[in-house]
Design a protein around this motif. Structure first.
Motif, PDB file in Angstrom:
ATOM      1  N   GLY A 108      49.390  48.035  57.327  1.00 29.19           N
ATOM      2  CA  GLY A 108      50.492  47.501  57.739  1.00 29.19           C
ATOM      3  C   GLY A 108      50.682  45.963  57.579  1.00 29.19           C
ATOM      4  N   ALA A 109      51.779  45.407  58.026  1.00 30.79           N
ATOM      5  CA  ALA A 109      52.288  43.937  57.788  1.00 30.79           C
ATOM      6  C   ALA A 109      51.200  43.273  58.736  1.00 30.79           C
ATOM      7  CB  ALA A 109      53.466  43.868  58.089  1.00 30.79           C
ATOM      8  N   ASP A 110      50.623  43.822  59.850  1.00 37.09           N
ATOM      9  CA  ASP A 110      49.808  43.166  60.977  1.00 37.09           C
ATOM     10  C   ASP A 110      48.490  42.969  60.459  1.00 37.09           C
ATOM     11  OD1 ASP A 110      49.660  45.762  61.149  1.00 37.09           O
ATOM     12  OD2 ASP A 110      49.085  45.706  63.216  1.00 37.09           O
ATOM     13  N   HIS A 111      48.107  43.531  59.291  1.00 33.81           N
ATOM     14  CA  HIS A 111      46.837  43.444  58.608  1.00 33.81           C
ATOM     15  C   HIS A 111      46.781  42.480  57.240  1.00 33.81           C
ATOM     16  CE1 HIS A 111      46.226  46.952  61.262  1.00 33.81           C
ATOM     17  NE2 HIS A 111      44.665  46.601  60.962  1.00 33.81           N
ATOM     18  N   HIS A 112      47.862  41.982  57.190  1.00 34.85           N
ATOM     19  CA  HIS A 112      47.877  40.961  55.976  1.00 34.85           C
ATOM     20  C   HIS A 112      46.670  39.897  55.721  1.00 34.85           C
ATOM     21  CE1 HIS A 112      49.232  37.662  53.043  1.00 34.85           C
ATOM     22  NE2 HIS A 112      50.076  38.731  52.553  1.00 34.85           N
ATOM     23  N   GLY A 113      46.241  39.461  57.074  1.00 31.64           N
ATOM     24  CA  GLY A 113      45.002  38.643  57.126  1.00 31.64           C
ATOM     25  C   GLY A 113      43.707  39.274  56.423  1.00 31.64           C
ATOM     26  N   TYR A 114      43.765  40.731  56.415  1.00 37.61           N
ATOM     27  CA  TYR A 114      42.512  41.169  56.294  1.00 37.61           C
ATOM     28  C   TYR A 114      42.176  41.343  54.582  1.00 37.61           C
ATOM     29  CZ  TYR A 114      41.880  43.607  60.821  1.00 37.61           C
ATOM     30  OH  TYR A 114      41.642  43.863  61.823  1.00 37.61           O
ATOM     31  N   VAL A 115      43.334  41.064  53.699  1.00 39.12           N
ATOM     32  CA  VAL A 115      43.364  41.067  52.406  1.00 39.12           C
ATOM     33  C   VAL A 115      41.923  40.167  51.915  1.00 39.12           C
ATOM     34  CG1 VAL A 115      44.359  40.734  50.064  1.00 39.12           C
ATOM     35  CG2 VAL A 115      45.797  41.636  52.174  1.00 39.12           C
ATOM     36  N   GLY A 116      42.127  38.777  52.218  1.00 36.12           N
ATOM     37  CA  GLY A 116      40.975  38.063  51.674  1.00 36.12           C
ATOM     38  C   GLY A 116      39.677  38.478  52.191  1.00 36.12           C
ATOM     39  N   ARG A 117      39.404  38.758  53.295  1.00 36.32           N
ATOM     40  CA  ARG A 117      38.021  39.245  53.800  1.00 36.32           C
ATOM     41  C   ARG A 117      37.689  40.633  53.074  1.00 36.32           C
ATOM     42  NH1 ARG A 117      39.360  40.404  60.138  1.00 36.32           N
ATOM     43  NH2 ARG A 117      40.949  38.563  59.778  1.00 36.32           N
ATOM     44  N   LEU A 118      38.703  41.423  52.917  1.00 35.59           N
ATOM     45  CA  LEU A 118      38.331  42.677  52.528  1.00 35.59           C
ATOM     46  C   LEU A 118      37.817  42.461  50.848  1.00 35.59           C
ATOM     47  CD1 LEU A 118      40.836  45.019  53.883  1.00 35.59           C
ATOM     48  CD2 LEU A 118      38.369  45.144  54.202  1.00 35.59           C
ATOM     49  N   ARG A 119      38.485  41.548  49.992  1.00 32.12           N
ATOM     50  CA  ARG A 119      38.319  41.238  48.749  1.00 32.12           C
ATOM     51  C   ARG A 119      36.862  40.698  48.542  1.00 32.12           C
ATOM     52  NH1 ARG A 119      41.634  41.018  44.486  1.00 32.12           N
ATOM     53  NH2 ARG A 119      40.732  39.066  43.755  1.00 32.12           N
ATOM     54  N   ALA A 120      36.633  39.633  49.841  1.00 36.69           N
ATOM     55  CA  ALA A 120      35.425  39.010  49.925  1.00 36.69           C
ATOM     56  C   ALA A 120      34.239  39.893  50.074  1.00 36.69           C
ATOM     57  CB  ALA A 120      35.431  37.727  50.542  1.00 36.69           C
ATOM     58  N   MET A 121      34.419  40.994  50.886  1.00 41.43           N
ATOM     59  CA  MET A 121      33.469  41.789  51.201  1.00 41.43           C
ATOM     60  C   MET A 121      32.935  42.578  49.873  1.00 41.43           C
ATOM     61  SD  MET A 121      33.734  45.531  51.758  1.00 41.43           S
ATOM     62  CE  MET A 121      35.228  45.903  52.512  1.00 41.43           C
ATOM     63  N   SER A 122      34.107  42.888  49.070  1.00 44.20           N
ATOM     64  CA  SER A 122      33.677  43.855  47.790  1.00 44.20           C
ATOM     65  C   SER A 122      33.127  43.110  46.911  1.00 44.20           C
ATOM     66  CB  SER A 122      35.012  44.079  47.287  1.00 44.20           C
ATOM     67  OG  SER A 122      35.096  44.493  45.871  1.00 44.20           O
ATOM     68  N   ALA A 123      33.426  41.576  46.759  1.00 43.78           N
ATOM     69  CA  ALA A 123      32.487  40.835  45.751  1.00 43.78           C
ATOM     70  C   ALA A 123      31.208  40.775  46.449  1.00 43.78           C
ATOM     71  CB  ALA A 123      33.282  39.409  46.004  1.00 43.78           C
ATOM     72  N   CYS A 124      30.995  40.551  47.877  1.00 44.44           N
ATOM     73  CA  CYS A 124      29.439  40.413  48.300  1.00 44.44           C
ATOM     74  C   CYS A 124      28.639  41.427  47.919  1.00 44.44           C
ATOM     75  CB  CYS A 124      29.750  40.308  49.897  1.00 44.44           C
ATOM     76  SG  CYS A 124      30.132  38.560  50.438  1.00 44.44           S
ATOM     77  N   PHE A 125      29.240  42.945  47.776  1.00 43.27           N
ATOM     78  CA  PHE A 125      28.682  44.131  47.323  1.00 43.27           C
ATOM     79  C   PHE A 125      28.087  43.926  45.810  1.00 43.27           C
ATOM     80  CE2 PHE A 125      30.040  46.347  51.354  1.00 43.27           C
ATOM     81  CZ  PHE A 125      28.845  46.601  51.551  1.00 43.27           C
ATOM     82  N   GLY A 126      28.666  43.071  45.245  1.00 44.37           N
ATOM     83  CA  GLY A 126      28.273  42.736  43.763  1.00 44.37           C
ATOM     84  C   GLY A 126      29.540  43.391  42.666  1.00 44.37           C
ATOM     85  N   ASP A 127      30.547  43.951  43.365  1.00 40.64           N
ATOM     86  CA  ASP A 127      31.666  44.286  42.727  1.00 40.64           C
ATOM     87  C   ASP A 127      32.892  43.370  42.211  1.00 40.64           C
ATOM     88  OD1 ASP A 127      30.958  46.826  42.868  1.00 40.64           O
ATOM     89  OD2 ASP A 127      32.061  47.442  44.776  1.00 40.64           O
ATOM     90  N   ASP A 128      33.536  43.793  41.419  1.00 39.64           N
ATOM     91  CA  ASP A 128      34.769  42.509  41.119  1.00 39.64           C
ATOM     92  C   ASP A 128      35.909  43.157  41.839  1.00 39.64           C
ATOM     93  OD1 ASP A 128      36.870  41.434  39.826  1.00 39.64           O
ATOM     94  OD2 ASP A 128      36.376  42.131  37.754  1.00 39.64           O
ATOM     95  N   PRO A 129      36.521  42.527  42.525  1.00 39.90           N
ATOM     96  CA  PRO A 129      37.631  43.150  43.626  1.00 39.90           C
ATOM     97  C   PRO A 129      38.760  43.196  42.676  1.00 39.90           C
ATOM     98  CG  PRO A 129      37.103  40.980  44.189  1.00 39.90           C
ATOM     99  CD  PRO A 129      36.092  41.177  43.204  1.00 39.90           C
ATOM    100  N   ASP A 130      38.955  42.469  41.557  1.00 35.19           N
ATOM    101  CA  ASP A 130      40.163  42.740  40.802  1.00 35.19           C
ATOM    102  C   ASP A 130      40.207  44.389  40.090  1.00 35.19           C
ATOM    103  OD1 ASP A 130      41.476  40.413  41.222  1.00 35.19           O
ATOM    104  OD2 ASP A 130      40.097  39.519  39.468  1.00 35.19           O
TER     105      ASP A 130
END
Length: 556
Positions: A332-354
């Motif tokens: 939901g719109a109230d979770h817009h701020g989560y996008v950056g942290r979730l992408r960073a989390m994916s990258a921390c696992f060694g994945d390409d978030p794209d």
């Protein structure tokens, strides 16, 4: 001839021209496309292939376009090719080639428009995931409609899709829910941070019916009973509401299982192996700022408790370990701020978030009556729920209305509009065509008119402008399905269906395009050809509505 087949013809012509002129064939693409010009006077379809290739082979675009036009003008099914501007190719099909599409659509049936564009992709699609502390509110309903439509679109384009509901049955919100139930059962006021609404009292009463001894327990033990029983009852209600809404999930995933199976420890160990974890102030942190997050995130607090973010990490890893190439999350719109942290989390696992992670954000929805937003549900106390929406306008209108708009746009759902039996109501407008085409088929049978076999079909007889426009509209459907899936935009299907409905109405209302014979009028091949076109329209309307989870009635 579908646009895809015409594009293949254009590419084949390019291969022939390159061979004739001794040009380097390695610059030719594997596939090309054709588009419908905005101005119908410019032809049925347009190609920019000559302009795309000219510079690569050192030939003036109009010169290359002229060679392509000469080749294409010798191709059966193409009526004419004109060169426009710096090298556009404007193509017109003859009536037989254009009309053949009606047969192709009818014979393909519901599979028309499907493709293998996304074959080989294994996608986990998570949506709704509302906390089991109350009924699904209208924002979650938007994701129910859009997410389910998107799953259908992705499968229609060849992807392997697993739909998933994340069941948040751990954490502070569940504690507040249990305390609220206990207070209601004891006849006490709702706790200051608790949940209100009549549903709390209903569930509390049901728990007491199931466990009549619950209030004889001390508060701590009673609260645990209300936690377990209340969450189960609430989630059963959520699943029942979603089922009645036509939404089913392949997997219901419990957050509690992540904790019970030790998956948070596993995720932490994996992140340590990647060198992204550090200790500070007695807590365990993930260095997400390495990948663009605005601050590093705590995984485990100084008191030893896990954070919600740690559970997010474990859940993401679990999905990837189950073999999903791409994790798609709808928030939901109230979770817009989560996008950056979730992408960073994916990258921390060694994945390409794209490649491995996709976060879609949905904006707010209001249910409007008499020009005023409906602010609360009598039962839920503070929000409009899924059941409120369905009670107000029905399942079909609800699903269509929610899927009709881009998810990143706020929408107002006007109760009067979406219950009106008129062309102003978009779902009624499209469903009316579904019913009208079915009615035409029934009336044709009563009049002794049938399509006959494919050998009885004479596509060249579909030569009226209104027939030609309808055929072109039907030909666009596969591209709409593909774009809707790849761009994650089911609203494109709805808007297409409305345009197709308008095109069909213009065809149907044209006196010179009458499908059924009048009175004792002799049945001709032209009647049969038009019946093929009518039934092709029914096929596409029904298929498109099906992708949105909306019915295609045979009668209205």
């Amino acid at each position: 001839m579908t646009p895809a087949k015409l594009a293949e013809v254009v590419l084949a012509a390019a291969h022939a021209v390159f061979d004739q002129r001794g040009l380097d064939p390695s610059v030719l693409p594997d596939v090309t496309t054709v588009e419908r010009p905005r101005n119908p006077e410019h032809g049925d379809y347009a190609s920019t292939l000559a302009m795309q290739l000219a510079k690569r082979v050192g030939v003036p675009p109009r010169d290359l376009a002229a060679s392509l036009a000469e080749q294409l003008n010798r191709t059966p099914g193409i009526k004419s090719v004109e060169i426009a501007g710096p090298g556009f190719l404007n193509l017109r099909l003859d009536a037989a080639a254009a009309g053949q599409l009606a047969r192709e659509v009818v014979e393909a049936g519901p599979a028309y428009g499907h493709s293998a564009r996304l074959a080989g992709q294994k996608i986990n699609l998570e949506f709704v995931s509302a906390n089991p502390t109350g009924p699904v509110h209208i924002g979650g309903v938007r994701w129910a409609a859009v997410g389910d439509a998107l799953s259908r679109l992705l499968r229609a384009t060849g992807a392997e899709v697993g739909t998933e509901y994340y069941f948040n049955d751990a954490g502070a919100q569940i504690d507040r829910f249990a305390r609220s139930l206990l207070a209601a059962a004891k006849g006490e006021p709702t706790p200051e941070d608790g949940y209100g609404g009549a549903y709390i009292a209903e569930i509390a009463t049901e728990v007491r019916t199931r466990r009549p001894e619950v209030l004889d327990l001390d508060d701590a033990a009673a609260q645990e009973v209300f936690r377990a029983e209340g969450v189960a009852l609430m989630f059963d209600e959520i699943k029942s509401s979603l089922t009645q809404f036509g939404v089913h999930f392949d997997t219901y995933f419990n957050e509690k299982d992540l904790h019970d199976r030790g998956e948070l420890d596993l995720a932490l160990a994996r992140l340590r192996d990647q060198g992204r974890v550090f200790e500070a102030d007695g807590a365990t942190w993930l260095r997400t700022t390495d990948f663009g997050d605005d601050k590093d995130r705590v995984l485990r607090k100084s008191d030893g408790d896990w954070t919600y973010f740690a559970a997010d990490c474990a859940y993401y890893l679990d999905k990837r370990e189950r073999g999903f190439d791409r994790v798609v999350m709808m928030l939901g719109a109230d979770h817009h701020g989560y996008v950056g942290r979730l992408r960073a989390m994916s990258a921390c696992f060694g994945d390409d978030p794209d490649r491995s992670l996709e976060v879609l954000i949905g904006q707010l929805v209001n249910l409007v009556r008499d020009g005023q937003p409906m602010r609360m549900s009598k039962r839920a106390g503070t929000v409009v729920t899924l059941d409120d929406l369905v009670d107000a306008i029905g399942v079909d209108a609800s699903r269509y209305a929610l899927a009709r708009y881009s998810s990143d746009s706020p929408i107002d759902i006007d109760v009067e509009l979406w219950t009106r039996a008129s062309r102003d109501n978009p779902v009624y407008y499209v469903q009316y065509v579904a019913a009208r085409t079915a009615s035409v088929s029934r009336n044709a049978a009563d009049a002794g008119l049938s399509r006959g076999d494919a050998a009885d079909f004479h596509p060249e007889l579909l030569d009226h402008d209104k027939e030609h426009e309808l055929l072109k509209a039907l030909g666009e459907y596969p591209a709409v399905v593909a774009a809707s899936a790849e761009l994650r935009e089911p609203h494109r299907v709805a808007r297409y269906l409305e345009e197709l409905s308008g095109t069909y109405h213009r065809f149907y209302d044209e006196p010179k395009c009458r499908i059924l014979p009048r009175g004792d009028e002799e049945i001709t091949d032209r009647h049969r050809a038009r019946l093929w076109l009518n039934d092709a329209t029914r096929t596409v309307i029904a298929a498109g509505l099906g992708l949105l989870g909306v019915s295609a009635p045979e009668r209205m």
